[in-house]
Design a protein around this motif. Structure first.
Motif, PDB file in Angstrom:
ATOM      1  N   HIS A 196       0.848  -1.188   0.000  1.00 27.50           N
ATOM      2  CA  HIS A 196       0.000   0.000   0.000  1.00 27.50           C
ATOM      3  C   HIS A 196       0.886   1.241   0.000  1.00 27.50           C
ATOM      4  O   HIS A 196       1.570   1.545   0.993  1.00 27.50           O
ATOM      5  CB  HIS A 196      -0.895  -0.007   1.243  1.00 27.50           C
ATOM      6  N   GLU A 214      -8.212  -6.139  -1.023  1.00 31.37           N
ATOM      7  CA  GLU A 214      -8.091  -5.138  -2.083  1.00 31.37           C
ATOM      8  C   GLU A 214      -9.464  -4.686  -2.580  1.00 31.37           C
ATOM      9  O   GLU A 214      -9.649  -3.516  -2.939  1.00 31.37           O
ATOM     10  CB  GLU A 214      -7.238  -5.688  -3.213  1.00 31.37           C
ATOM     11  N   LEU A 220     -10.699  -2.197  -0.047  1.00 34.55           N
ATOM     12  CA  LEU A 220     -10.045  -0.897  -0.187  1.00 34.55           C
ATOM     13  C   LEU A 220     -10.709  -0.037  -1.266  1.00 34.55           C
ATOM     14  O   LEU A 220     -10.622   1.194  -1.221  1.00 34.55           O
ATOM     15  CB  LEU A 220      -8.564  -1.072  -0.534  1.00 34.55           C
ATOM     16  N   GLY A 276     -10.219   2.180   4.564  1.00 35.18           N
ATOM     17  CA  GLY A 276      -8.768   2.168   4.516  1.00 35.18           C
ATOM     18  C   GLY A 276      -8.226   0.815   4.944  1.00 35.18           C
ATOM     19  O   GLY A 276      -8.993  -0.092   5.300  1.00 35.18           O
ATOM     20  N   PRO A 277      -6.911   0.649   4.942  1.00 33.59           N
ATOM     21  CA  PRO A 277      -6.314  -0.642   5.288  1.00 33.59           C
ATOM     22  C   PRO A 277      -6.698  -1.171   6.664  1.00 33.59           C
ATOM     23  O   PRO A 277      -6.964  -2.363   6.827  1.00 33.59           O
ATOM     24  CB  PRO A 277      -4.815  -0.364   5.197  1.00 33.59           C
TER      25      PRO A 277
END
Length: 206
Positions: free
Chosen positions: A53, A74, A77, A83-84
Protein backbone atom coordinates in the motif's frame (compact mmCIF):
# COMPACT_ATOMS: atom_id res chain seq x y z
CA UNK A 1 5.20 -3.92 -6.25
CA UNK A 2 5.80 -6.59 -3.63
CA UNK A 3 3.32 -9.47 -3.97
CA UNK A 4 4.59 -11.91 -1.34
CA UNK A 5 7.31 -12.36 1.24
CA UNK A 6 9.02 -15.60 2.25
CA UNK A 7 11.75 -15.68 4.85
CA UNK A 8 12.68 -16.21 8.49
CA UNK A 9 10.28 -14.88 11.10
CA UNK A 10 12.28 -12.53 13.34
CA UNK A 11 9.43 -11.19 15.46
CA UNK A 12 5.71 -11.75 15.97
CA UNK A 13 3.87 -8.87 17.61
CA UNK A 14 0.51 -9.88 19.16
CA UNK A 15 -0.76 -6.48 18.06
CA UNK A 16 -0.72 -7.67 14.45
CA UNK A 17 2.74 -7.27 12.92
CA UNK A 18 5.28 -9.77 11.61
CA UNK A 19 8.94 -9.01 11.01
CA UNK A 20 10.21 -11.28 8.23
CA UNK A 21 13.82 -11.37 7.03
CA UNK A 22 14.17 -12.17 3.33
CA UNK A 23 17.37 -11.68 1.37
CA UNK A 24 18.99 -9.80 4.23
CA UNK A 25 16.12 -7.31 4.47
CA UNK A 26 13.65 -7.17 7.34
CA UNK A 27 10.07 -6.59 6.18
CA UNK A 28 7.51 -5.26 8.65
CA UNK A 29 4.16 -6.73 7.61
CA UNK A 30 0.85 -5.79 9.20
CA UNK A 31 -1.45 -8.81 9.36
CA UNK A 32 -4.95 -9.75 10.44
CA UNK A 33 -6.05 -12.35 12.94
CA UNK A 34 -5.86 -15.34 10.56
CA UNK A 35 -2.33 -14.65 9.30
CA UNK A 36 -1.10 -13.90 12.83
CA UNK A 37 -2.56 -17.16 14.13
CA UNK A 38 -1.10 -19.10 11.18
CA UNK A 39 2.43 -17.75 11.53
CA UNK A 40 4.77 -20.24 13.16
CA UNK A 41 7.14 -19.55 16.05
CA UNK A 42 9.92 -16.98 15.78
CA UNK A 43 12.85 -18.47 13.88
CA UNK A 44 10.75 -20.58 11.52
CA UNK A 45 10.22 -19.91 7.84
CA UNK A 46 7.20 -17.68 7.19
CA UNK A 47 5.28 -16.93 3.99
CA UNK A 48 2.58 -14.32 3.43
CA UNK A 49 0.85 -12.89 0.39
CA UNK A 50 1.32 -9.14 0.47
CA UNK A 51 -0.56 -6.03 -0.55
CA UNK A 52 1.90 -3.14 -0.96
CA UNK A 53 0.00 0.00 0.00
CA UNK A 54 1.78 3.11 -1.28
CA UNK A 55 0.76 6.65 -0.41
CA UNK A 56 2.53 9.99 -0.68
CA UNK A 57 3.85 9.81 2.86
CA UNK A 58 4.14 6.06 3.49
CA UNK A 59 4.74 2.62 2.01
CA UNK A 60 3.19 -0.21 4.02
CA UNK A 61 2.92 -3.99 3.65
CA UNK A 62 -0.22 -5.94 4.61
CA UNK A 63 0.07 -9.71 4.76
CA UNK A 64 -2.35 -12.60 4.32
CA UNK A 65 -2.16 -16.36 4.74
CA UNK A 66 -4.38 -16.96 1.68
CA UNK A 67 -4.40 -15.31 -1.73
CA UNK A 68 -8.19 -15.02 -1.63
CA UNK A 69 -7.95 -13.01 1.59
CA UNK A 70 -5.65 -10.53 -0.13
CA UNK A 71 -8.10 -10.22 -3.01
CA UNK A 72 -10.94 -9.47 -0.60
CA UNK A 73 -8.75 -6.93 1.20
CA UNK A 74 -8.09 -5.14 -2.08
CA UNK A 75 -11.81 -5.21 -2.94
CA UNK A 76 -12.58 -3.66 0.45
CA UNK A 77 -10.04 -0.90 -0.19
CA UNK A 78 -11.99 0.06 -3.30
CA UNK A 79 -15.14 0.67 -1.23
CA UNK A 80 -15.93 4.26 -0.24
CA UNK A 81 -14.25 5.33 2.99
CA UNK A 82 -12.47 2.03 3.67
CA UNK A 83 -8.77 2.17 4.52
CA UNK A 84 -6.31 -0.64 5.29
CA UNK A 85 -7.01 -0.76 9.04
CA UNK A 86 -10.77 -1.08 8.54
CA UNK A 87 -10.34 -3.62 5.73
CA UNK A 88 -8.20 -5.79 8.02
CA UNK A 89 -10.79 -5.46 10.80
CA UNK A 90 -13.53 -6.64 8.43
CA UNK A 91 -11.55 -9.73 7.42
CA UNK A 92 -10.71 -10.49 11.05
CA UNK A 93 -14.46 -10.78 11.72
CA UNK A 94 -15.67 -12.06 8.35
CA UNK A 95 -13.46 -14.53 6.44
CA UNK A 96 -13.63 -14.18 2.63
CA UNK A 97 -16.51 -16.58 1.96
CA UNK A 98 -18.52 -15.18 4.87
CA UNK A 99 -17.94 -11.64 3.58
CA UNK A 100 -19.14 -12.71 0.13
CA UNK A 101 -22.24 -14.30 1.65
CA UNK A 102 -23.03 -11.12 3.57
CA UNK A 103 -22.68 -9.00 0.44
CA UNK A 104 -24.67 -11.43 -1.75
CA UNK A 105 -27.48 -11.54 0.84
CA UNK A 106 -27.47 -7.75 1.47
CA UNK A 107 -26.65 -8.58 5.09
CA UNK A 108 -25.38 -5.17 6.17
CA UNK A 109 -25.94 -6.18 9.81
CA UNK A 110 -23.03 -8.62 9.54
CA UNK A 111 -20.68 -5.74 8.71
CA UNK A 112 -22.04 -3.68 11.61
CA UNK A 113 -20.44 -6.19 13.99
CA UNK A 114 -17.04 -4.85 12.93
CA UNK A 115 -15.84 -2.05 15.25
CA UNK A 116 -15.99 1.29 13.46
CA UNK A 117 -18.76 0.35 11.02
CA UNK A 118 -22.22 1.82 11.56
CA UNK A 119 -25.51 1.26 9.76
CA UNK A 120 -24.94 3.83 7.00
CA UNK A 121 -21.37 2.69 6.32
CA UNK A 122 -22.32 -0.99 6.22
CA UNK A 123 -25.08 -0.39 3.65
CA UNK A 124 -22.76 1.69 1.48
CA UNK A 125 -20.09 -1.02 1.68
CA UNK A 126 -22.53 -3.71 0.59
CA UNK A 127 -23.47 -1.64 -2.46
CA UNK A 128 -19.84 -0.87 -3.31
CA UNK A 129 -18.76 -4.49 -2.97
CA UNK A 130 -21.57 -6.03 -5.02
CA UNK A 131 -19.65 -5.73 -8.28
CA UNK A 132 -16.23 -6.43 -6.77
CA UNK A 133 -16.79 -9.64 -4.82
CA UNK A 134 -17.99 -12.82 -6.49
CA UNK A 135 -20.53 -14.90 -4.58
CA UNK A 136 -19.00 -17.88 -2.74
CA UNK A 137 -19.18 -21.27 -4.39
CA UNK A 138 -20.75 -24.06 -2.36
CA UNK A 139 -20.38 -27.81 -2.70
CA UNK A 140 -21.85 -29.13 -5.93
CA UNK A 141 -21.44 -25.80 -7.69
CA UNK A 142 -24.33 -24.03 -5.98
CA UNK A 143 -23.88 -20.37 -5.20
CA UNK A 144 -24.52 -19.21 -1.66
CA UNK A 145 -27.32 -16.68 -1.40
CA UNK A 146 -27.49 -16.31 2.34
CA UNK A 147 -29.73 -17.85 5.02
CA UNK A 148 -32.80 -19.55 3.69
CA UNK A 149 -31.45 -19.94 0.16
CA UNK A 150 -29.28 -22.50 -1.54
CA UNK A 151 -26.25 -23.26 0.59
CA UNK A 152 -28.07 -21.70 3.62
CA UNK A 153 -25.34 -19.83 5.57
CA UNK A 154 -21.95 -20.79 6.70
CA UNK A 155 -21.12 -22.08 10.15
CA UNK A 156 -19.75 -18.64 10.98
CA UNK A 157 -23.04 -16.96 10.08
CA UNK A 158 -24.97 -19.54 12.11
CA UNK A 159 -22.78 -18.90 15.16
CA UNK A 160 -23.35 -15.14 14.83
CA UNK A 161 -27.11 -15.67 14.64
CA UNK A 162 -27.06 -18.08 17.57
CA UNK A 163 -25.23 -15.58 19.79
CA UNK A 164 -27.84 -12.95 18.98
CA UNK A 165 -30.64 -15.37 19.86
CA UNK A 166 -28.90 -16.14 23.16
CA UNK A 167 -29.13 -12.48 24.11
CA UNK A 168 -25.54 -11.30 23.62
CA UNK A 169 -25.15 -7.67 22.57
CA UNK A 170 -23.32 -6.32 19.49
CA UNK A 171 -20.07 -5.61 21.41
CA UNK A 172 -20.00 -9.13 22.88
CA UNK A 173 -20.76 -10.69 19.49
CA UNK A 174 -17.92 -8.68 17.90
CA UNK A 175 -15.54 -9.95 20.56
CA UNK A 176 -16.61 -13.57 20.13
CA UNK A 177 -16.66 -13.48 16.32
CA UNK A 178 -13.03 -12.32 16.18
CA UNK A 179 -12.04 -15.59 17.90
CA UNK A 180 -14.44 -17.56 15.69
CA UNK A 181 -12.89 -16.08 12.54
CA UNK A 182 -9.42 -17.17 13.66
CA UNK A 183 -10.63 -20.71 14.39
CA UNK A 184 -12.53 -20.93 11.09
CA UNK A 185 -9.40 -19.87 9.20
CA UNK A 186 -7.30 -22.42 11.08
CA UNK A 187 -9.75 -25.30 10.63
CA UNK A 188 -11.75 -25.01 7.44
CA UNK A 189 -13.74 -28.12 8.43
CA UNK A 190 -14.92 -26.70 11.77
CA UNK A 191 -18.69 -27.08 12.17
CA UNK A 192 -21.22 -24.79 13.82
CA UNK A 193 -21.06 -26.61 17.16
CA UNK A 194 -17.29 -26.39 17.38
CA UNK A 195 -17.24 -22.71 16.45
CA UNK A 196 -20.04 -21.92 18.91
CA UNK A 197 -17.98 -23.50 21.69
CA UNK A 198 -15.07 -21.25 20.71
CA UNK A 199 -17.34 -18.20 20.88
CA UNK A 200 -18.77 -19.13 24.27
CA UNK A 201 -15.31 -19.85 25.68
CA UNK A 202 -14.19 -16.41 24.50
CA UNK A 203 -17.16 -14.76 26.20
CA UNK A 204 -16.71 -16.71 29.43
CA UNK A 205 -19.31 -16.97 32.20
CA UNK A 206 -21.61 -14.04 31.37
Amino acid sequence: MIGSVRGRLLDKDPGGELLIEAGGVGYRVTVGAAALAGAGPVGDECFVYVHHHVREDSSDLYGFAELDERRCFEALLSAHGVGPALALAVLSHLPPDELRRAVAADDAAALELVPGIGAKTSKRMVLDLKSRLGAPEMAGGATAVGPGGDGAGSAVAEVRAALGQMGFGPAEIREAMAAVAVEAARDGAADTGALLRVALQELGPR
